[in-house]
Structures are given as structure tokens and as C-alpha cells.
Write a protein that holds these residues in place. Structure first.
Motif: not given
Length: 259
Positions: A2-8, A232-239
């Protein structure tokens, strides 16, 4: 796998998202599935008008215009990344800074976050979730007396404000974080390095060394890439970062020499 990071499905606003780390953040959030609206004073020719609003965030009217666009274009908000900032203050130490220059630094580096948060965070609280990321600077810890006193003070104020906001709204489901970059190799910093290189009779790498030396050195030997800040920002914004709030993450190649 699965995708590690998903902001869908996430709706995001990135201020100052037309160049440098801001543009890299917009691109990466979209890559991970978020719908992203960005803003700056003017729209670049290559940017789609549907995902951009022109506004001067140093004014209350500009912040109101962006808030209206968020509601009209996105129908709500899940992520706000306050990337806008910078400095036009002259060198010469504290006596070179008059009241107007101090106000300019605060208007660009502090008040856009304060005003937009006041307009948008209550909506996050009402829906029970959201993420706010304030981009500060290591200058709040390492001000350069010759040139960045007002900028550093404004970023220090932003950091303190961000921490206070996190304590207020984290119990209501809204995470508030800070990302503190050092020197980022943006278009503007490349031009600065090139100018310094010409003045000192060296090449671009020599110009970069001049900047790094002015910061007291960068242990990894290079500036941070815009895409690294965006990651870094994307990770922090993610679940993936669901229990992280109230913290500040330094991304500076080791420039800050203290714990």
C-alpha cells in the motif's frame, strides 16, 4: 504494498506556492492526491487559474479573498501550509530598521498566518479535524545582526503564536505544527550565490560556500532542496503523523549547533 502516504480527498491551501519550497509543496501534495489551492500576489503564466488566487496576504483584504476562494473552490479545508514569508529589510544592523520596515517584516512573516488561521481554523474545529503547518525559520534561533534582525524576530513571534494555537485547538482535533528550514536552494538563493560569486571572483560553488560560512557552516555541506522541505511538510500533513502536534521540525542540514 500500500501507499505509505496518501492525501486523497484532502483539501489544502498553500500560501506562497508559486516558487521555491512553496511550489514544491504544492506539487507534492497534489501527487499524493490532495486538491490544492495556492496563492501569491500574481499568477505565473503557466499556472492554472482554477487552482490559484491572486492576493496580497500582507493585508486583511487579501486574507479575506483567499478565505473566500477556499470556500468557493474547495468547499472547506483540511490542510493549511503557511509558506509565505521573506525579507526586504536593509543591512546595517538594528539602527537601519525604521518603524515601517519593522511593520513590513511583521506584515509578511506573522500576520498572514494569524489572519488566515482566525478565518479558517474555526471551520477545522467545527468539522473535528485539520492540520495547520507554519513555516518558520532557523533565523529565530540564529539571527544575523547585520541583516535579519526584524525577519528573525517576526519568525520567532510566529513560532510562539503557533505553539499557543496548538495548545488551544489540538484538544479539538486540529493539529498545529512548525517546520523550520535553514538555507533552501531556491531560485532566489541561487541568484544570491551567483551574485556573491561574481563579486568575489569565484564560481557558483564558491558563492554557496560564502553563504554557508555566513551561517556558521552547514555540516552536510549543502543547502536543503525545496523538495526535501516539501517531503517533510507532506508527511506532517498526513495521517501518518496523526499524534504529532505542537512540535517544530528543523530541516537545516545541521546548521543550528545547539540541542
Amino acid at each position: 504494498m500500500t501507499d505509505f502516504l496518501n492525501l486523497t480527498g484532502k483539501r489544502a491551501l498553500v500560501t506562497g506556492g508559486t516558487q521555491g519550497a512553496g511550489a514544491a509543496t504544492v506539487e507534492l501534495l497534489r501527487t499524493f492526491g490532495a486538491t490544492v489551492l495556492t496563492t501569491a500576489r500574481s499568477r505565473p503564466e503557466q499556472m492554472n487559474a482554477d487552482v490559484f488566487v491572486a492576493a496580497d496576504l500582507t493585508t486583511p483584504a487579501g486574507c479575506k479573498a483567499v478565505t473566500d476562494a477556499v470556500r468557493e473552490e474547495l468547499g472547506g479545508i483540511d490542510i493549511v501550509v503557511h509558506m509565505v514569508g521573506g525579507s526586504s529589510a536593509p543591512g546595517g544592523g538594528h539602527t537601519a530598521l525604521d518603524d515601517d520596515q519593522w511593520q513590513t517584516e511583521l506584515d509578511l512573516n506573522l500576520f498572514p498566518s494569524v489572519r488566515l488561521d482566525r478565518l479558517l481554523v474555526p471551520e477545522m474545529v467545527a468539522q473535528g479535524h485539520g492540520v495547520v503547518i507554519h513555516v518558520t525559520s532557523i533565523q529565530r534561533l540564529l539571527p544575523l545582526p547585520e541583516a535579519t534582525t526584524a525577519y528573525a524576530a517576526a519568525k520567532a513571534a510566529l513560532s510562539a503564536y503557533s505553539k499557543s494555537l496548538s495548545k488551544e485547538v489540538s484538544p479539538k482535533g486540529v493539529r498545529v505544527l512548525r517546520v523550520s528550514p535553514g538555507w533552501i536552494e531556491t531560485e532566489a538563493s541561487v541568484r544570491l550565490a551567483q551574485r556573491l560569486a561574481e563579486e568575489q571572483g569565484t564560481d557558483y560553488e564558491g558563492g554557496k560556500q560564502i553563504i554557508m560560512q555566513s551561517l556558521g557552516g552547514i555540516p552536510i555541506g549543502r543547502p536543503t532542496k525545496p523538495q526535501e522541505v516539501a517531503s517533510l511538510i507532506a508527511f506532517l500533513a498526513s495521517d501518518r503523523a496523526a499524534t504529532i502536534t505542537g512540535a517544530e521540525y528543523t530541516i537545516d542540514g545541521g546548521t543550528v549547533p545547539t540541542v
